[in-house]
Design a protein around this motif. Structure first.
Motif, mmCIF file in Angstrom:
data_model
loop_
_atom_site.group_PDB
_atom_site.id
_atom_site.type_symbol
_atom_site.label_atom_id
_atom_site.label_comp_id
_atom_site.label_asym_id
_atom_site.label_seq_id
_atom_site.Cartn_x
_atom_site.Cartn_y
_atom_site.Cartn_z
ATOM 1 N N GLN A 79 0.843 -1.192 0.000
ATOM 2 C CA GLN A 79 0.000 0.000 0.000
ATOM 3 C C GLN A 79 0.883 1.249 0.000
ATOM 4 O OE1 GLN A 79 -3.708 0.239 -0.115
ATOM 5 N NE2 GLN A 79 -2.997 -1.594 -1.171
ATOM 6 N N ASP A 80 0.796 2.080 1.031
ATOM 7 C CA ASP A 80 1.565 3.320 1.036
ATOM 8 C C ASP A 80 2.873 3.205 1.805
ATOM 9 O OD1 ASP A 80 0.431 3.029 3.505
ATOM 10 O OD2 ASP A 80 -0.288 5.097 3.682
ATOM 11 N N ARG A 81 3.232 1.964 2.180
ATOM 12 C CA ARG A 81 4.495 1.789 2.911
ATOM 13 C C ARG A 81 5.636 1.509 1.938
ATOM 14 N NH1 ARG A 81 0.786 -0.904 6.031
ATOM 15 N NH2 ARG A 81 1.360 -2.938 5.183
ATOM 16 N N SER A 82 6.836 1.792 2.373
ATOM 17 C CA SER A 82 8.031 1.544 1.573
ATOM 18 C C SER A 82 8.669 0.238 2.038
ATOM 19 C CB SER A 82 9.024 2.696 1.745
ATOM 20 O OG SER A 82 10.256 2.396 1.114
ATOM 21 N N GLY A 83 8.946 -0.667 1.103
ATOM 22 C CA GLY A 83 9.548 -1.931 1.502
ATOM 23 C C GLY A 83 9.642 -2.915 0.352
ATOM 24 N N TYR A 84 9.703 -4.197 0.697
ATOM 25 C CA TYR A 84 9.935 -5.255 -0.280
ATOM 26 C C TYR A 84 8.987 -6.425 -0.037
ATOM 27 C CZ TYR A 84 14.380 -2.708 -0.512
ATOM 28 O OH TYR A 84 15.327 -1.728 -0.621
ATOM 29 N N VAL A 85 8.646 -7.131 -1.116
ATOM 30 C CA VAL A 85 7.813 -8.326 -1.019
ATOM 31 C C VAL A 85 8.486 -9.436 -1.826
ATOM 32 C CG1 VAL A 85 5.559 -9.357 -1.461
ATOM 33 C CG2 VAL A 85 5.718 -6.944 -0.785
#
Length: 204
Positions: free
Chosen positions: A79-85
């Motif tokens: 969503q609006d978070r910064s990161g990795y999947v």
């Protein structure tokens, strides 16, 4: 924390129906739960507070062999978070997805899950496995507004694990870690189980 987890689980319901599989016997759920717990321990917990280490461990060359999630799945989870999947698929197991964000949250999503298997494998990891001598596990049981089973765990770092966290966070490392799991009924959601741990880094 629970609000964040519930929101993420609900978002999973909007993913492609192809991700949802209602089948799978107990062995499949047990083995997938065991794999999800192993990912939580070896990637999220041991590298807690160091997102670069988390992503390195969750790379194709890492112990598990994760691959990058599709942009659609990553966008839905982050969503609006910064990161990795990252996503892990192994023959005979359901999919396991890892999400690590820069705000200190590390979540593991399990396509198949079983509440007793989750608890058994978490206990084994702390008492006899990779966290032996480094933590104690305290458990509380609850359900959310939709009736989904939630287990709130408090992981109490001790010994070598507390020392490791202390160096990373600049304190004594013994702050309890909230570890939340949610398990939905088979076929109800694309990912039946979610395990999440977090500890935000101090703003410098």
């Amino acid at each position: 924390m629970r609000i964040v987890i519930t929101a993420v689980v609900l978002l999973l319901a909007s993913l492609s129906p192809a991700m949802a599989q209602s089948g799978g016997d107990y062995r499949l759920r047990d083995e997938t739960s065991r794999l999800a717990v192993a990912v939580l321990g070896r990637i999220c917990l041991l590298n807690l507070g160091d997102i670069n280490a988390v992503i390195t461990a969750a790379s194709p060359r890492g112990e598990f062999g994760f691959v990058e999630a599709t942009p659609e799945v990553a966008k839905t989870l982050l969503q609006d978070r910064s990161g990795y999947v990252r996503v892990l698929r192994r023959p005979g197991f359901g999919a396991v997805t890892l999400m690590a964000t820069h705000d200190g949250i590390c979540s593991v999503f399990s396509e198949y899950a079983d509440i007793t298997a989750f608890q058994r494998h978490l206990t084994a990891m702390v008492e006899r496995g990779g966290l032996k001598g480094g933590a104690n596990l305290l458990t509380l049981d609850a359900r959310d507004a939709d009736g989904v089973r939630i287990n709130d765990y408090y992981l109490m770092p001790t010994g070598w694990f507390a020392a490791q966290l202390g160096k990373r966070f600049g304190d004594d490392g013994t702050q309890p870690l909230a570890l939340v799991t949610t398990i939905s009924n088979p076929g109800r959601r694309p990912m039946e189980g979610v395990l999440t741990v977090s500890r935000p880094l101090k703003q410098r």
